[in-house]
Design a protein around this motif. Sequence first.
Motif, PDB file in Angstrom:
ATOM      1  N   ILE A  23      40.282  85.533  74.943  1.00 62.32           N
ATOM      2  CA  ILE A  23      40.058  86.796  75.665  1.00 62.32           C
ATOM      3  C   ILE A  23      41.381  87.471  75.978  1.00 62.32           C
ATOM      4  O   ILE A  23      41.536  88.684  75.788  1.00 62.32           O
ATOM      5  CB  ILE A  23      39.247  86.558  76.958  1.00 62.32           C
ATOM      6  CG1 ILE A  23      37.862  86.033  76.629  1.00 62.32           C
ATOM      7  CG2 ILE A  23      39.163  87.817  77.801  1.00 62.32           C
ATOM      8  CD1 ILE A  23      37.007  86.988  75.832  1.00 62.32           C
ATOM      9  N   PHE A  24      42.355  86.699  76.440  1.00 59.74           N
ATOM     10  CA  PHE A  24      43.660  87.274  76.754  1.00 59.74           C
ATOM     11  C   PHE A  24      44.277  87.921  75.511  1.00 59.74           C
ATOM     12  O   PHE A  24      44.773  89.051  75.576  1.00 59.74           O
ATOM     13  CB  PHE A  24      44.599  86.196  77.312  1.00 59.74           C
ATOM     14  CG  PHE A  24      45.962  86.713  77.642  1.00 59.74           C
ATOM     15  CD1 PHE A  24      46.194  87.367  78.835  1.00 59.74           C
ATOM     16  CD2 PHE A  24      47.017  86.560  76.755  1.00 59.74           C
ATOM     17  CE1 PHE A  24      47.443  87.860  79.148  1.00 59.74           C
ATOM     18  CE2 PHE A  24      48.277  87.048  77.059  1.00 59.74           C
ATOM     19  CZ  PHE A  24      48.494  87.705  78.256  1.00 59.74           C
ATOM     20  N   THR A  25      44.232  87.230  74.388  1.00 67.73           N
ATOM     21  CA  THR A  25      44.836  87.748  73.160  1.00 67.73           C
ATOM     22  C   THR A  25      44.132  89.012  72.681  1.00 67.73           C
ATOM     23  O   THR A  25      44.792  89.992  72.309  1.00 67.73           O
ATOM     24  CB  THR A  25      44.795  86.677  72.055  1.00 67.73           C
ATOM     25  OG1 THR A  25      45.442  85.500  72.542  1.00 67.73           O
ATOM     26  CG2 THR A  25      45.494  87.147  70.801  1.00 67.73           C
ATOM     27  N   ILE A  26      42.821  89.002  72.702  1.00 68.21           N
ATOM     28  CA  ILE A  26      42.056  90.168  72.233  1.00 68.21           C
ATOM     29  C   ILE A  26      42.335  91.386  73.108  1.00 68.21           C
ATOM     30  O   ILE A  26      42.631  92.480  72.603  1.00 68.21           O
ATOM     31  CB  ILE A  26      40.546  89.853  72.190  1.00 68.21           C
ATOM     32  CG1 ILE A  26      40.243  88.870  71.069  1.00 68.21           C
ATOM     33  CG2 ILE A  26      39.728  91.130  72.015  1.00 68.21           C
ATOM     34  CD1 ILE A  26      38.826  88.340  71.076  1.00 68.21           C
ATOM     35  N   ASN A  33      48.435  95.925  77.487  1.00 62.97           N
ATOM     36  CA  ASN A  33      48.708  95.833  78.915  1.00 62.97           C
ATOM     37  C   ASN A  33      48.502  94.376  79.344  1.00 62.97           C
ATOM     38  O   ASN A  33      47.382  93.864  79.317  1.00 62.97           O
ATOM     39  CB  ASN A  33      47.767  96.771  79.681  1.00 62.97           C
ATOM     40  CG  ASN A  33      48.109  96.858  81.151  1.00 62.97           C
ATOM     41  OD1 ASN A  33      48.682  95.943  81.726  1.00 62.97           O
ATOM     42  ND2 ASN A  33      47.746  97.974  81.759  1.00 62.97           N
ATOM     43  N   HIS A  34      49.585  93.749  79.760  1.00 61.33           N
ATOM     44  CA  HIS A  34      49.549  92.338  80.129  1.00 61.33           C
ATOM     45  C   HIS A  34      48.646  92.099  81.343  1.00 61.33           C
ATOM     46  O   HIS A  34      47.878  91.135  81.381  1.00 61.33           O
ATOM     47  CB  HIS A  34      50.968  91.839  80.406  1.00 61.33           C
ATOM     48  CG  HIS A  34      51.044  90.378  80.698  1.00 61.33           C
ATOM     49  ND1 HIS A  34      51.059  89.432  79.710  1.00 61.33           N
ATOM     50  CD2 HIS A  34      51.094  89.706  81.880  1.00 61.33           C
ATOM     51  CE1 HIS A  34      51.120  88.230  80.259  1.00 61.33           C
ATOM     52  NE2 HIS A  34      51.148  88.365  81.571  1.00 61.33           N
ATOM     53  N   ALA A  37      44.956  92.370  80.500  1.00 63.35           N
ATOM     54  CA  ALA A  37      44.561  91.214  79.690  1.00 63.35           C
ATOM     55  C   ALA A  37      44.416  89.977  80.562  1.00 63.35           C
ATOM     56  O   ALA A  37      43.466  89.200  80.399  1.00 63.35           O
ATOM     57  CB  ALA A  37      45.580  90.973  78.584  1.00 63.35           C
ATOM     58  N   LEU A  38      45.325  89.781  81.492  1.00 60.63           N
ATOM     59  CA  LEU A  38      45.263  88.642  82.399  1.00 60.63           C
ATOM     60  C   LEU A  38      44.012  88.702  83.271  1.00 60.63           C
ATOM     61  O   LEU A  38      43.292  87.707  83.410  1.00 60.63           O
ATOM     62  CB  LEU A  38      46.525  88.609  83.264  1.00 60.63           C
ATOM     63  CG  LEU A  38      46.738  87.392  84.131  1.00 60.63           C
ATOM     64  CD1 LEU A  38      46.982  86.169  83.265  1.00 60.63           C
ATOM     65  CD2 LEU A  38      47.905  87.618  85.066  1.00 60.63           C
ATOM     66  N   ASN A  39      43.742  89.871  83.852  1.00 57.63           N
ATOM     67  CA  ASN A  39      42.551  90.015  84.690  1.00 57.63           C
ATOM     68  C   ASN A  39      41.267  89.815  83.897  1.00 57.63           C
ATOM     69  O   ASN A  39      40.345  89.149  84.363  1.00 57.63           O
ATOM     70  CB  ASN A  39      42.542  91.380  85.373  1.00 57.63           C
ATOM     71  CG  ASN A  39      43.512  91.445  86.526  1.00 57.63           C
ATOM     72  OD1 ASN A  39      43.871  90.431  87.108  1.00 57.63           O
ATOM     73  ND2 ASN A  39      43.961  92.638  86.850  1.00 57.63           N
TER      74      ASN A  39
END
Length: 131
Positions: A23-26, A33-34, A37-39
């Motif tokens: 999910i983070f990578t996609i 936006n880091h 992506a983290l959230n």
Amino acid sequence: MGTFLSSAAAIFITLPILFYVLIFTIVKQMTRNHRKALNAAIYSTTFILIFSVHFLVVTIWENSYLFVIILFMLITAVFFTILHWKTREEIIYKKVFAGYWRLNFLLFSFFYIGLIIFGVITRAKDLIFNV
């Protein structure tokens, strides 16, 4: 298609870190936006962690304690809401839910790691002493 989805679900429930990374990578590739992506990874992985903890408990103790997990989450929500109200004197539901969900991610991550370690030690002990 059903076999693929059930296999993917089994892999992600067994190893939720893979789901988090996916999910983070996609989201990172899509938004660049880091923080978003983290959230997104944290919010979506929390569901997987809850199910992972449930299935680990079922595997270790051979009983389902899903009701206890849900009850724990509800009690945590009440305490988190009261804490937010005491510190801010106003309840902003979006912020309360976001903070509560992040807290669940943290707690269930610890539960998952603790249950993995406990399960491995228990199975190793059973194998060594019950030969």
